[in-house]
Scaffold this active site. Sequence first.
Site, PDB file in Angstrom:
ATOM      1  N   PRO A 121       0.795  -1.241   0.000  1.00  0.00           N
ATOM      2  CA  PRO A 121       0.000   0.000   0.000  1.00  0.00           C
ATOM      3  C   PRO A 121       0.827   1.293   0.000  1.00  0.00           C
ATOM      4  O   PRO A 121       0.571   2.173  -0.827  1.00  0.00           O
ATOM      5  CB  PRO A 121      -0.827  -0.123   1.292  1.00  0.00           C
ATOM      6  CG  PRO A 121      -0.886  -1.583   1.578  1.00  0.00           C
ATOM      7  CD  PRO A 121       0.419  -2.142   1.100  1.00  0.00           C
ATOM      8  N   THR A 168       3.224   2.387  -4.993  1.00  0.00           N
ATOM      9  CA  THR A 168       3.338   3.843  -5.128  1.00  0.00           C
ATOM     10  C   THR A 168       3.731   4.393  -3.759  1.00  0.00           C
ATOM     11  O   THR A 168       2.942   4.294  -2.809  1.00  0.00           O
ATOM     12  CB  THR A 168       1.998   4.469  -5.558  1.00  0.00           C
ATOM     13  OG1 THR A 168       1.625   3.906  -6.806  1.00  0.00           O
ATOM     14  CG2 THR A 168       2.132   5.975  -5.704  1.00  0.00           C
ATOM     15  N   LYS A 193       5.136   9.075 -11.054  1.00  0.00           N
ATOM     16  CA  LYS A 193       3.852   8.532 -10.578  1.00  0.00           C
ATOM     17  C   LYS A 193       3.072   9.580  -9.768  1.00  0.00           C
ATOM     18  O   LYS A 193       1.853   9.715  -9.907  1.00  0.00           O
ATOM     19  CB  LYS A 193       4.135   7.280  -9.737  1.00  0.00           C
ATOM     20  CG  LYS A 193       2.925   6.616  -9.142  1.00  0.00           C
ATOM     21  CD  LYS A 193       2.035   5.977 -10.184  1.00  0.00           C
ATOM     22  CE  LYS A 193       0.782   5.418  -9.539  1.00  0.00           C
ATOM     23  NZ  LYS A 193      -0.230   5.065 -10.524  1.00  0.00           N
TER      24      LYS A 193
HETATM   25  P1  NAD Z   1      -4.342  -3.313  -1.933  1.00  0.00           P
HETATM   26  O1  NAD Z   1      -4.555  -2.669  -0.624  1.00  0.00           O
HETATM   27  O2  NAD Z   1      -5.472  -3.967  -2.654  1.00  0.00           O
HETATM   28  O3  NAD Z   1      -3.142  -4.385  -1.837  1.00  0.00           O
HETATM   29  C1  NAD Z   1      -2.039  -4.281  -1.003  1.00  0.00           C
HETATM   30  C2  NAD Z   1      -1.782  -5.666  -0.441  1.00  0.00           C
HETATM   31  O4  NAD Z   1      -0.566  -5.654   0.325  1.00  0.00           O
HETATM   32  C3  NAD Z   1      -2.881  -6.132   0.517  1.00  0.00           C
HETATM   33  O5  NAD Z   1      -3.406  -7.361   0.032  1.00  0.00           O
HETATM   34  C4  NAD Z   1      -2.163  -6.295   1.856  1.00  0.00           C
HETATM   35  O6  NAD Z   1      -2.667  -7.362   2.632  1.00  0.00           O
HETATM   36  C5  NAD Z   1      -0.744  -6.545   1.397  1.00  0.00           C
HETATM   37  N1  NAD Z   1       0.277  -6.281   2.407  1.00  0.00           N
HETATM   38  C6  NAD Z   1       0.467  -5.176   3.155  1.00  0.00           C
HETATM   39  N2  NAD Z   1       1.566  -5.305   3.930  1.00  0.00           N
HETATM   40  C7  NAD Z   1       2.088  -6.533   3.667  1.00  0.00           C
HETATM   41  C8  NAD Z   1       3.206  -7.255   4.136  1.00  0.00           C
HETATM   42  N3  NAD Z   1       4.037  -6.766   5.051  1.00  0.00           N
HETATM   43  N4  NAD Z   1       3.440  -8.495   3.635  1.00  0.00           N
HETATM   44  C9  NAD Z   1       2.609  -9.016   2.713  1.00  0.00           C
HETATM   45  N5  NAD Z   1       1.523  -8.383   2.227  1.00  0.00           N
HETATM   46  C10 NAD Z   1       1.267  -7.143   2.686  1.00  0.00           C
HETATM   47  O7  NAD Z   1      -3.696  -2.165  -2.872  1.00  0.00           O
HETATM   48  P2  NAD Z   1      -3.600  -2.160  -4.458  1.00  0.00           P
HETATM   49  O8  NAD Z   1      -4.778  -1.493  -5.018  1.00  0.00           O
HETATM   50  O9  NAD Z   1      -3.195  -3.510  -4.937  1.00  0.00           O
HETATM   51  O10 NAD Z   1      -2.362  -1.145  -4.624  1.00  0.00           O
HETATM   52  C11 NAD Z   1      -1.041  -1.525  -4.307  1.00  0.00           C
HETATM   53  C12 NAD Z   1      -0.126  -0.368  -4.664  1.00  0.00           C
HETATM   54  O11 NAD Z   1      -0.269  -0.064  -6.059  1.00  0.00           O
HETATM   55  C13 NAD Z   1      -0.436   0.921  -3.891  1.00  0.00           C
HETATM   56  O12 NAD Z   1       0.765   1.562  -3.580  1.00  0.00           O
HETATM   57  C14 NAD Z   1      -1.264   1.718  -4.879  1.00  0.00           C
HETATM   58  O13 NAD Z   1      -1.146   3.116  -4.649  1.00  0.00           O
HETATM   59  C15 NAD Z   1      -0.644   1.297  -6.206  1.00  0.00           C
HETATM   60  N6  NAD Z   1      -1.539   1.371  -7.375  1.00  0.00           N
HETATM   61  C16 NAD Z   1      -2.835   0.932  -7.304  1.00  0.00           C
HETATM   62  C17 NAD Z   1      -3.634   1.006  -8.444  1.00  0.00           C
HETATM   63  C18 NAD Z   1      -5.081   0.538  -8.439  1.00  0.00           C
HETATM   64  O14 NAD Z   1      -5.806   0.817  -9.416  1.00  0.00           O
HETATM   65  N7  NAD Z   1      -5.515  -0.186  -7.398  1.00  0.00           N
HETATM   66  C19 NAD Z   1      -3.122   1.514  -9.638  1.00  0.00           C
HETATM   67  C20 NAD Z   1      -1.795   1.908  -9.681  1.00  0.00           C
HETATM   68  C21 NAD Z   1      -1.004   1.835  -8.541  1.00  0.00           C
END
Ligand code: NAD
Length: 297
Positions: free
Chosen positions: A67, A97, A172
């Site tokens: 995250p 990000t 980004k």
């Molecule tokens: P999300 O919250 O769905 O996924 C993050 C995952 O990380 C969760 O499943 C969580 O359980 C896991 N996690 C957290 N700490 C952990 C650890 N120590 N060990 C293992 N797992 C851990 O978020 P997302 O939507 O997949 O986004 C992830 C990243 O990508 C973010 O930084 C976000 O800003 C970026 N992003 C998201 C999108 C989008 O459309 N969702 C698009 C571009 C970029």
Amino acid sequence: MSANIVFIGLGNMGLPMAQNLVKAGFSVSGHDLVKASVDKLVEAGGKTEADSMAAVAKADVVITMLPASKHVESLYLGDKGLLAAARPGALLIDCSTIAPEAARKVAAAAAVRGFEMLDAPVSGGTNGAAAGTLTFMVGGGKKAFEAVQPYLQKMGKAIYHAGESGSGQTVKVCNNMLLGILMIGTSEAIRLGVANGMDPKVLSEIMSKSSGRNWTLEVYNPCPGVMDTAPASKDYAGGFGVDLMLKDLGLAEENALATGSAIPLGAAARNLYDIHSKNGAGKLDFSSIYNLLGKVK
Ligand code: NAD
């Protein structure tokens, strides 16, 4: 293909990205705090291990998709962190990000241990992650950038070297600030048209061929029913959460303060997403900002 990949963070983005690596024939060990997400990767042909750092110790490539900055720092740094566990020569790619300064800090700690780490945040949303059409903006050494091509190419179609460590995150932050502003602008315009009796589909189609065209209008329309594939037509579920957009606009504000840059619209956008989140919409897709702009009278 023989490379052993460890993928940590199987959320909305990480799971489909990891699934694409499995589809491409790589051996992928997936890890997340949420067991159901790990199970989904295993069902798709991936594997896992109870001890994620034991898996990291055997990996040729480690990819993280977490995250925010604090999650990345706490996973990579420290005596029991990922940098301490990884084997010499492993390629380390963080796709989360996070703040450019945090990316530089972790890359510097990686360099001390002999690793060249890349920041490689993505754009393209969950549909892009599923389709393997993400845009990667990569910061770090050119040699490492070349070395990770076989992996990034299976998850994305546009892969850019932005510059040194942290540059991927800088691009980004700029991109997402613009995206957050555009989503509000698009929502305002559609609300205005609908208040005048317009069919939002007709309005969106015409604006998509006019000078107001932009990605939030053409690919990710915030008005329910205009686009079947957009989160707006699925009760704003999945997609890119309001709280993640809020985080990115916070990164833009921090960065603007540090560099003395004026971002009046970015700051206004952050305030609106903040109100929306405090109203209870934090987990909905960010296009749900459309609801905040509902007709007042
Ligand atoms: P999300 O919250 O769905 O996924 C993050 C995952 O990380 C969760 O499943 C969580 O359980 C896991 N996690 C957290 N700490 C952990 C650890 N120590 N060990 C293992 N797992 C851990 O978020 P997302 O939507 O997949 O986004 C992830 C990243 O990508 C973010 O930084 C976000 O800003 C970026 N992003 C998201 C999108 C989008 O459309 N969702 C698009 C571009 C970029």
